[in-house]
Motif scaffolding. Structure first.
Motif, PDB file in Angstrom:
ATOM      1  N   ALA A  36       0.833  -1.203   0.000  1.00 21.80           N
ATOM      2  CA  ALA A  36       0.000   0.000   0.000  1.00 21.80           C
ATOM      3  C   ALA A  36       0.866   1.250   0.000  1.00 21.80           C
ATOM      4  CB  ALA A  36      -0.930  -0.001   1.218  1.00 21.80           C
ATOM      5  N   ALA A  37       1.911   1.272   0.816  1.00 19.56           N
ATOM      6  CA  ALA A  37       2.798   2.429   0.870  1.00 19.56           C
ATOM      7  C   ALA A  37       3.395   2.710  -0.500  1.00 19.56           C
ATOM      8  CB  ALA A  37       3.900   2.207   1.906  1.00 19.56           C
ATOM      9  N   ASP A  38       3.854   1.661  -1.167  1.00 22.21           N
ATOM     10  CA  ASP A  38       4.432   1.811  -2.496  1.00 22.21           C
ATOM     11  C   ASP A  38       3.383   2.310  -3.494  1.00 22.21           C
ATOM     12  OD1 ASP A  38       6.659   1.447  -4.396  1.00 22.21           O
ATOM     13  OD2 ASP A  38       5.409  -0.165  -5.213  1.00 22.21           O
ATOM     14  N   ALA A  39       2.194   1.730  -3.435  1.00 21.53           N
ATOM     15  CA  ALA A  39       1.132   2.081  -4.388  1.00 21.53           C
ATOM     16  C   ALA A  39       0.676   3.532  -4.255  1.00 21.53           C
ATOM     17  CB  ALA A  39      -0.059   1.141  -4.218  1.00 21.53           C
ATOM     18  N   ILE A  40       0.680   4.065  -3.025  1.00 18.51           N
ATOM     19  CA  ILE A  40       0.214   5.449  -2.843  1.00 18.51           C
ATOM     20  C   ILE A  40       1.368   6.437  -2.732  1.00 18.51           C
ATOM     21  CG2 ILE A  40      -1.980   4.723  -1.829  1.00 18.51           C
ATOM     22  CD1 ILE A  40      -0.895   5.433   0.919  1.00 18.51           C
ATOM     23  N   GLY A  41       2.597   5.937  -2.810  1.00 20.78           N
ATOM     24  CA  GLY A  41       3.762   6.813  -2.762  1.00 20.78           C
ATOM     25  C   GLY A  41       3.996   7.435  -1.398  1.00 20.78           C
ATOM     26  N   ALA A  42       3.726   6.679  -0.349  1.00 18.90           N
ATOM     27  CA  ALA A  42       3.860   7.198   1.015  1.00 18.90           C
ATOM     28  C   ALA A  42       5.028   6.522   1.736  1.00 18.90           C
ATOM     29  CB  ALA A  42       2.567   6.966   1.796  1.00 18.90           C
ATOM     30  N   ASP A  43       5.553   7.205   2.734  1.00 19.29           N
ATOM     31  CA  ASP A  43       6.611   6.674   3.584  1.00 19.29           C
ATOM     32  C   ASP A  43       6.046   5.469   4.341  1.00 19.29           C
ATOM     33  OD1 ASP A  43       8.464   6.136   5.602  1.00 19.29           O
ATOM     34  OD2 ASP A  43       8.528   8.185   6.354  1.00 19.29           O
ATOM     35  N   PRO A  44       6.662   4.276   4.235  1.00 27.19           N
ATOM     36  CA  PRO A  44       6.146   3.090   4.928  1.00 27.19           C
ATOM     37  C   PRO A  44       6.014   3.271   6.440  1.00 27.19           C
ATOM     38  CG  PRO A  44       7.823   2.454   3.346  1.00 27.19           C
ATOM     39  CD  PRO A  44       7.832   3.957   3.409  1.00 27.19           C
ATOM     40  N   ALA A  45       6.799   4.154   7.027  1.00 26.24           N
ATOM     41  CA  ALA A  45       6.703   4.406   8.473  1.00 26.24           C
ATOM     42  C   ALA A  45       5.432   5.160   8.823  1.00 26.24           C
ATOM     43  CB  ALA A  45       7.924   5.185   8.957  1.00 26.24           C
ATOM     44  N   LYS A  46       4.806   5.791   7.827  1.00 27.49           N
ATOM     45  CA  LYS A  46       3.577   6.559   8.048  1.00 27.49           C
ATOM     46  C   LYS A  46       2.346   5.833   7.498  1.00 27.49           C
ATOM     47  CE  LYS A  46       5.554  10.407   9.633  1.00 27.49           C
ATOM     48  NZ  LYS A  46       6.542   9.957  10.573  1.00 27.49           N
ATOM     49  N   VAL A  47       2.552   4.620   7.004  1.00 28.49           N
ATOM     50  CA  VAL A  47       1.446   3.762   6.570  1.00 28.49           C
ATOM     51  C   VAL A  47       1.339   2.675   7.633  1.00 28.49           C
ATOM     52  CG1 VAL A  47       0.568   2.188   4.812  1.00 28.49           C
ATOM     53  CG2 VAL A  47       1.797   4.262   4.136  1.00 28.49           C
ATOM     54  N   LEU A  48       0.254   2.719   8.399  1.00 24.32           N
ATOM     55  CA  LEU A  48       0.108   1.817   9.532  1.00 24.32           C
ATOM     56  C   LEU A  48      -0.722   0.595   9.155  1.00 24.32           C
ATOM     57  CD1 LEU A  48      -0.551   4.461  12.345  1.00 24.32           C
ATOM     58  CD2 LEU A  48       1.621   3.703  11.348  1.00 24.32           C
ATOM     59  N   LYS A  49      -0.252  -0.565   9.615  1.00 25.68           N
ATOM     60  CA  LYS A  49      -0.986  -1.801   9.347  1.00 25.68           C
ATOM     61  C   LYS A  49      -1.728  -2.223  10.606  1.00 25.68           C
ATOM     62  CE  LYS A  49       3.263  -4.520   9.997  1.00 25.68           C
ATOM     63  NZ  LYS A  49       4.194  -5.448   9.335  1.00 25.68           N
ATOM     64  N   THR A  50      -2.891  -2.800  10.393  1.00 21.45           N
ATOM     65  CA  THR A  50      -3.745  -3.258  11.482  1.00 21.45           C
ATOM     66  C   THR A  50      -3.638  -4.776  11.563  1.00 21.45           C
ATOM     67  OG1 THR A  50      -5.271  -1.456  10.988  1.00 21.45           O
ATOM     68  CG2 THR A  50      -6.107  -3.238  12.381  1.00 21.45           C
ATOM     69  N   LEU A  51      -3.281  -5.258  12.742  1.00 23.58           N
ATOM     70  CA  LEU A  51      -3.111  -6.699  12.946  1.00 23.58           C
ATOM     71  C   LEU A  51      -4.002  -7.160  14.097  1.00 23.58           C
ATOM     72  CD1 LEU A  51       0.790  -6.669  12.783  1.00 23.58           C
ATOM     73  CD2 LEU A  51      -0.774  -7.316  10.946  1.00 23.58           C
ATOM     74  N   MET A  52      -4.616  -8.298  13.910  1.00 28.59           N
ATOM     75  CA  MET A  52      -5.438  -8.878  14.964  1.00 28.59           C
ATOM     76  C   MET A  52      -4.628  -9.955  15.658  1.00 28.59           C
ATOM     77  SD  MET A  52      -8.075  -7.006  14.772  1.00 28.59           S
ATOM     78  CE  MET A  52      -9.096  -7.838  15.998  1.00 28.59           C
ATOM     79  N   VAL A  53      -4.631  -9.887  16.988  1.00 26.30           N
ATOM     80  CA  VAL A  53      -3.841 -10.809  17.801  1.00 26.30           C
ATOM     81  C   VAL A  53      -4.723 -11.409  18.886  1.00 26.30           C
ATOM     82  CG1 VAL A  53      -1.672  -9.574  17.381  1.00 26.30           C
ATOM     83  CG2 VAL A  53      -3.081  -8.943  19.348  1.00 26.30           C
ATOM     84  N   GLU A  54      -4.168 -12.407  19.561  1.00 27.94           N
ATOM     85  CA  GLU A  54      -4.817 -12.983  20.733  1.00 27.94           C
ATOM     86  C   GLU A  54      -3.820 -12.924  21.879  1.00 27.94           C
ATOM     87  OE1 GLU A  54      -7.968 -16.155  19.089  1.00 27.94           O
ATOM     88  OE2 GLU A  54      -5.881 -16.718  18.723  1.00 27.94           O
ATOM     89  N   VAL A  55      -4.243 -12.326  22.969  1.00 28.45           N
ATOM     90  CA  VAL A  55      -3.414 -12.224  24.166  1.00 28.45           C
ATOM     91  C   VAL A  55      -4.081 -13.083  25.233  1.00 28.45           C
ATOM     92  CG1 VAL A  55      -2.441 -10.684  25.898  1.00 28.45           C
ATOM     93  CG2 VAL A  55      -2.668  -9.903  23.520  1.00 28.45           C
ATOM     94  N   ASP A  56      -3.373 -14.114  25.646  1.00 28.92           N
ATOM     95  CA  ASP A  56      -3.946 -15.093  26.576  1.00 28.92           C
ATOM     96  C   ASP A  56      -5.318 -15.553  26.068  1.00 28.92           C
ATOM     97  OD1 ASP A  56      -1.668 -14.744  28.106  1.00 28.92           O
ATOM     98  OD2 ASP A  56      -2.643 -13.475  29.592  1.00 28.92           O
ATOM     99  N   ASP A  57      -5.392 -15.820  24.771  1.00 28.59           N
ATOM    100  CA  ASP A  57      -6.590 -16.305  24.074  1.00 28.59           C
ATOM    101  C   ASP A  57      -7.725 -15.284  23.990  1.00 28.59           C
ATOM    102  OD1 ASP A  57      -5.453 -18.831  23.469  1.00 28.59           O
ATOM    103  OD2 ASP A  57      -5.931 -19.528  25.495  1.00 28.59           O
ATOM    104  N   LYS A  58      -7.465 -14.004  24.298  1.00 30.01           N
ATOM    105  CA  LYS A  58      -8.472 -12.957  24.156  1.00 30.01           C
ATOM    106  C   LYS A  58      -8.100 -12.083  22.964  1.00 30.01           C
ATOM    107  CE  LYS A  58      -9.644 -12.887  29.003  1.00 30.01           C
ATOM    108  NZ  LYS A  58      -9.200 -12.411  30.279  1.00 30.01           N
ATOM    109  N   PRO A  59      -9.092 -11.691  22.150  1.00 26.61           N
ATOM    110  CA  PRO A  59      -8.785 -10.904  20.954  1.00 26.61           C
ATOM    111  C   PRO A  59      -8.351  -9.475  21.283  1.00 26.61           C
ATOM    112  CG  PRO A  59     -11.151 -11.102  21.221  1.00 26.61           C
ATOM    113  CD  PRO A  59     -10.522 -11.954  22.284  1.00 26.61           C
ATOM    114  N   ALA A  60      -7.460  -8.963  20.447  1.00 27.57           N
ATOM    115  CA  ALA A  60      -7.002  -7.580  20.561  1.00 27.57           C
ATOM    116  C   ALA A  60      -6.563  -7.117  19.178  1.00 27.57           C
ATOM    117  CB  ALA A  60      -5.857  -7.470  21.562  1.00 27.57           C
TER     118      ALA A  60
END
Length: 158
Positions: A36-60
């Motif tokens: 996405a950063a490459d496609a829109i010509g943006a600094d990768p440090a300013k393109v944030l990715k959203t990740l879904m995780v589980e902490v002690d089996d609870k979603p976050a």
């Protein structure tokens, strides 16, 4: 195709200003944030990715710069847990209501605890997924944290 998504509606409801930026999503591509950063010509440090995780089996939800790697140890600590792991994609899609590659921290079907990488936040503009593959939202980083009801922590590997 309409630009309205649950994410854009959530930001509008929160009265958080944003702009939309569309790009050609490559379904076979790896590292969606960097693509996405490459496609829109943006600094990768300013393109944030959203990740879904589980902490002690609870979603976050975690949001980090696309050019950085998540530290599961730091994620567990941020949410007061002992262990953290990536959420399986199918589970993330069911929980959020978004497809992988299009998950946004805004407007998820089931609200979960959310954390942003502290180094990505400040009085500057960032791009964050808009709830659809190929749709980014351009908004103030601090406003994004507020709109997501998130906290900030160190979350990335050193």
């Amino acid at each position: 195709m309409s630009k309205a998504t649950p994410a854009t509606r959530a930001l509008q409801q929160a009265k958080t200003p944003f702009e939309t930026v569309e790009y050609d999503y490559d379904p076979g591509g790896e590292r969606v944030g960097l693509q996405a950063a490459d496609a829109i010509g943006a600094d990768p440090a300013k393109v944030l990715k959203t990740l879904m995780v589980e902490v002690d089996d609870k979603p976050a939800c975690v949001v980090i710069p696309s050019d950085q790697t998540l530290s599961m140890k730091k994620v567990a600590a941020a949410f007061g847990g002992k262990s953290a792991a990536m959420m399986p994609p199918a589970k993330a899609e069911r929980l959020t209501g978004f497809h992988t590659g299009g998950i946004s921290p805004f407007g998820q079907k089931k609200r979960v605890q959310t954390a942003f990488e502290i180094s990505a936040i400040g009085d500057h503009l960032v791009h964050i997924n808009g709830g659809r593959r190929g749709l980014m939202l351009y908004l103030n980083a601090d406003a994004a944290v507020t709109a997501a009801g998130a906290k900030t922590y160190p979350l990335t590997a050193d």
